[in-house]
Design a protein around this motif. Structure first.
Motif, PDB file in Angstrom:
ATOM      1  N   PRO A 117      10.844   8.530  -3.924  1.00 11.69           N
ATOM      2  CA  PRO A 117      12.079   7.879  -3.478  1.00 11.69           C
ATOM      3  C   PRO A 117      12.765   7.192  -4.662  1.00 11.69           C
ATOM      4  N   THR A 118      14.081   7.191  -4.664  1.00  6.25           N
ATOM      5  CA  THR A 118      14.849   6.594  -5.755  1.00  6.25           C
ATOM      6  C   THR A 118      14.450   5.142  -5.978  1.00  6.25           C
ATOM      7  N   ALA A 119      14.168   4.416  -4.919  1.00  7.26           N
ATOM      8  CA  ALA A 119      13.776   3.015  -5.048  1.00  7.26           C
ATOM      9  C   ALA A 119      12.457   2.859  -5.783  1.00  7.26           C
TER      10      ALA A 119
END
Length: 81
Positions: free
Chosen positions: A77-79
């Motif tokens: 995930p980008t986070a």
């Protein structure tokens, strides 16, 4: 007893499952000039130097000194980056 799924179907299911977790990363090279693993870009070989907030991206314009290596990427995930 014969399985309703043939070998090709089972291989296809296995490949789809594996691709969901890992996929082949293209353009990953070992930069022979720096000894680091980098990514081939249109400008040269991009490698990372340092860690955290002090990290910088170096570009080696002599991309002919890159030796392609097999690499795989994992969905993140980008986070989490």
């Amino acid at each position: 007893m014969n399985s309703p799924l043939n070998k090709n179907a089972m291989d296809n299911i296995g490949n789809k499952l594996m691709n969901r977790f890992f996929c082949r990363a293209e353009g990953v090279v070992w930069d022979l000039m720096t000894g680091k693993i980098g990514v081939k870009t249109k400008d040269g070989i991009a490698t990372l130097e340092g860690t955290g907030d002090d990290a910088i991206v170096n570009i080696n314009m002599f991309d002919q000194f890159g030796f392609e290596v097999p690499a795989f990427a994992q969905n993140t995930p980008t986070a989490g980056i």
